[in-house]
Design a protein around this motif. Structure first.
Motif, PDB file in Angstrom:
ATOM      1  N   ALA A 180       0.829  -1.216   0.000  1.00 47.40           N
ATOM      2  CA  ALA A 180       0.000   0.000   0.000  1.00 47.40           C
ATOM      3  C   ALA A 180       0.862   1.265   0.000  1.00 47.40           C
ATOM      4  O   ALA A 180       0.502   2.270  -0.607  1.00 47.40           O
ATOM      5  CB  ALA A 180      -0.926  -0.003   1.211  1.00 47.40           C
ATOM      6  N   THR A 181       1.989   1.200   0.677  1.00 44.44           N
ATOM      7  CA  THR A 181       2.845   2.387   0.756  1.00 44.44           C
ATOM      8  C   THR A 181       3.363   2.758  -0.629  1.00 44.44           C
ATOM      9  O   THR A 181       3.358   3.933  -1.017  1.00 44.44           O
ATOM     10  CB  THR A 181       4.040   2.128   1.701  1.00 44.44           C
TER      11      THR A 181
ATOM     12  N   THR B 215      -4.086   2.913  11.420  1.00 46.10           N
ATOM     13  CA  THR B 215      -3.456   1.661  11.837  1.00 46.10           C
ATOM     14  C   THR B 215      -3.711   1.377  13.312  1.00 46.10           C
ATOM     15  O   THR B 215      -3.657   0.242  13.746  1.00 46.10           O
ATOM     16  CB  THR B 215      -1.939   1.710  11.535  1.00 46.10           C
TER      17      THR B 215
ATOM     18  N   ASP C 174      -6.102   6.803   1.702  1.00 45.81           N
ATOM     19  CA  ASP C 174      -5.359   5.621   2.137  1.00 45.81           C
ATOM     20  C   ASP C 174      -6.384   4.643   2.713  1.00 45.81           C
ATOM     21  O   ASP C 174      -6.872   4.832   3.827  1.00 45.81           O
ATOM     22  CB  ASP C 174      -4.325   6.041   3.193  1.00 45.81           C
TER      23      ASP C 174
ATOM     24  N   THR D 119      -3.629  -2.540   0.408  1.00 49.75           N
ATOM     25  CA  THR D 119      -2.651  -3.617   0.555  1.00 49.75           C
ATOM     26  C   THR D 119      -3.358  -4.969   0.416  1.00 49.75           C
ATOM     27  O   THR D 119      -4.569  -5.054   0.603  1.00 49.75           O
ATOM     28  CB  THR D 119      -1.927  -3.514   1.924  1.00 49.75           C
TER      29      THR D 119
ATOM     30  N   ARG E 148      -2.331  -8.040   2.003  1.00 51.74           N
ATOM     31  CA  ARG E 148      -2.181  -9.047   3.065  1.00 51.74           C
ATOM     32  C   ARG E 148      -3.112  -8.854   4.258  1.00 51.74           C
ATOM     33  O   ARG E 148      -3.187  -9.726   5.118  1.00 51.74           O
ATOM     34  CB  ARG E 148      -0.736  -9.033   3.570  1.00 51.74           C
ATOM     35  N   LYS E 149      -3.739  -7.696   4.364  1.00 48.09           N
ATOM     36  CA  LYS E 149      -4.523  -7.418   5.573  1.00 48.09           C
ATOM     37  C   LYS E 149      -5.933  -7.978   5.421  1.00 48.09           C
ATOM     38  O   LYS E 149      -6.089  -9.178   5.262  1.00 48.09           O
ATOM     39  CB  LYS E 149      -4.496  -5.919   5.854  1.00 48.09           C
TER      40      LYS E 149
HETATM   41  C1  LIG Z   1      -3.270   3.278   7.432  1.00 49.75           C
HETATM   42  C2  LIG Z   1      -2.145   2.539   6.795  1.00 49.75           C
HETATM   43  N1  LIG Z   1      -1.650   2.973   5.627  1.00 49.75           N
HETATM   44  C3  LIG Z   1      -0.637   2.351   5.004  1.00 49.75           C
HETATM   45  C4  LIG Z   1      -0.052   1.245   5.556  1.00 49.75           C
HETATM   46  C5  LIG Z   1       1.103   0.609   4.843  1.00 49.75           C
HETATM   47  O1  LIG Z   1       0.734  -0.542   4.197  1.00 49.75           O
HETATM   48  P1  LIG Z   1       1.858  -1.480   3.557  1.00 49.75           P
HETATM   49  O2  LIG Z   1       2.593  -2.078   4.711  1.00 49.75           O
HETATM   50  O3  LIG Z   1       1.132  -2.477   2.747  1.00 49.75           O
HETATM   51  O4  LIG Z   1       2.744  -0.618   2.752  1.00 49.75           O
HETATM   52  C6  LIG Z   1      -0.511   0.744   6.770  1.00 49.75           C
HETATM   53  C7  LIG Z   1       0.116  -0.445   7.368  1.00 49.75           C
HETATM   54  O5  LIG Z   1      -0.125  -0.824   8.475  1.00 49.75           O
HETATM   55  C8  LIG Z   1      -1.593   1.410   7.409  1.00 49.75           C
HETATM   56  O6  LIG Z   1      -2.060   0.992   8.579  1.00 49.75           O
END
Ligand SMILES: Cc1ncc(COP(=O)(O)O)c(C=O)c1O
Length: 399
Positions: A87-88, A165, A190, A213, A215-216
């Motif tokens: 996701a990042t 998160t 996001d 993302t 995997r979540k």
């Molecule tokens: C709100 C939020 N954005 C982005 C991310 C990042 O996701 P990724 O680890 O898939 O890059 C997270 C990961 O915990 C998250 O909680």
């Protein structure tokens, strides 16, 4: 059981991990269903047997399926989807593409994710753009009224986290979208922690860009993610990096960026996990996102209620709407100690620390919280097991 309800027994039968752990770390990385596992392993075996390029060609339709599946999930078109490694990276590829200059304003939320905020800080240093945090309303979600008041001609981007998160808060993404649309300001959402646990419709929300993302809550393989970019915005966003997949080198001094969202992708990619992600998204669609949301919200509400009744335990979730992420602290025990005590019984939770959501944690004087995130395959009995273990850990701390 109504057609709308999840068949929990089937969900658990189809999830090998359920036989080994009590998994309340779905916001970290959920247990994948067997079909995802088989798809990933199957493709790796095919690569080993006939060659990587040859396997990709043979599995062409299964690889391409991921675009249709993601589009069906988000209610968009397949050419508005880019598949990346998390996701990042999805978020970064879009965020760093926005042309920003001195004095341009980015509006964001208190509960913004650490990696996003780091990017705001870096872009501020590079361009002179400023990031401003819209305050929360009394419930702890972004104040839509304050957002409206903050809008002016210098606001070039509204960029918020849907579900943070570190808690069950669900920010009012559609109300924010309405403000963004009325003001004609691009809106980046996001949705890393929300997609997979609730229905998401990019048109209903009104966002222009959305990151996810795998995997979540989607239960896909690790190292997968995707990006949605609205078609009307695509051609205006030139990715921060280009390669021979994202663009065509057409003359010594000229290149042409591809018109679809795949301009944000890499040429080299993990085909096995791409196929696995497609299977995971289809699997979620098979259950139905409304049914998933209803069960996840219900289990989380029960967990919150039961935790709140334990002496010394404080539930830390904010917001008018609360999802499957449940956070709490226990008097006399650090979050890390609670996590370890639960892990000794094969019960998985995680710890959310200050640096992941620094503004929100500081505003509330928190350094870390225990995060127990439910999914539809969790049972009411598992929730009770978690409660018993937290109660006994908390009791021993105060004895
Ligand atoms: C709100 C939020 N954005 C982005 C991310 C990042 O996701 P990724 O680890 O898939 O890059 C997270 C990961 O915990 C998250 O909680």
């Amino acid at each position: 059981m109504s057609a709308h309800e999840i068949d929990v027994e089937r969900a658990r039968r189809e999830t090998p991990g359920c036989a080994h752990v009590t998994h309340f770390n779905n916001a970290g990385s959920a247990l994948p269903p067997a079909c995802v596992l088989d798809a990933v392993i199957g493709h790796l075996q095919l690569e080993a047997r006939i060659g990587g390029y040859e396997a990709a060609a043979q599995a062409h339709d299964r690889v391409e399926r991921v675009y249709d599946a993601a589009a069906a999930l988000l209610h968009c078109a397949r050419d508005e989807i880019a598949i990346v490694e998390n996701a990042t990276r999805a978020w970064d590829m879009a965020f760093y593409a926005f042309p920003l200059g001195p004095g341009d304003r980015i509006l964001t939320t208190v509960a913004e994710y650490g990696s996003n905020y780091l990017a705001y800080l870096q872009v501020a240093r590079r361009t002179g753009a400023v990031t401003e945090v819209v305050p929360n309303d009394d419930s702890g979600q972004i104040s839509v009224e304050a957002l409206k008041r903050a809008i002016d001609a210098r606001v070039k981007l509204i960029s918020i986290t849907h579900v943070p998160t570190n808690g069950g808060l669900v920010n009012p993404a559609a109300a924010v979208g309405q403000v963004a649309r009325e003001a004609g300001i691009p809106y980046l959402l996001d949705a890393c922690q929300s997609v997979g646990q609730m229905p998401i419709d990019v048109d209903a929300i009104g966002c222009d860009v959305l990151s996810v993302t795998g995997r979540k809550f989607l239960r896909g393989p690790r190292g997968t993610g995707f990006l949605y970019v609205r078609r009307g915005l695509l051609e205006r966003l030139e990715p921060p990096f280009l390669d021979v997949h994202a663009a065509r080198w057409i003359a010594r001094d000229r290149y042409e960026v591809r018109p679809d969202a795949r301009r944000f992708e890499n040429w080299e990619t993990n085909y096995a996990t791409k196929i696995g992600l497609a299977v995971a998204v289809d699997y979620a669609l098979g259950w139905g996102l409304e049914a998933i949301r209803d069960r996840v919200y219900r289990l989380a509400a029960t967990l919150r209620e039961r935790l709140a009744s334990l002496p010394g335990v404080v539930v830390r979730d904010l917001g008018a709407e609360r999802c499957g992420i449940v956070t709490f602290t226990a008097a006399g025990r650090t979050a890390t100690e609670v996590k370890a005590a639960l892990a000794a019984h094969a019960v998985n939770v995680s710890v959310s620390s200050r640096s992941s959501t620094l503004l929100d944690m500081d505003a509330r004087g928190l350094t870390e919280v225990v995060r127990a995130s439910v999914h539809y395959y969790n049972t009411e009995e598992e929730v009770e097991q978690l409660i018993r273990l937290v109660a006994s850990t908390a009791r021993r701390a105060t004895a």
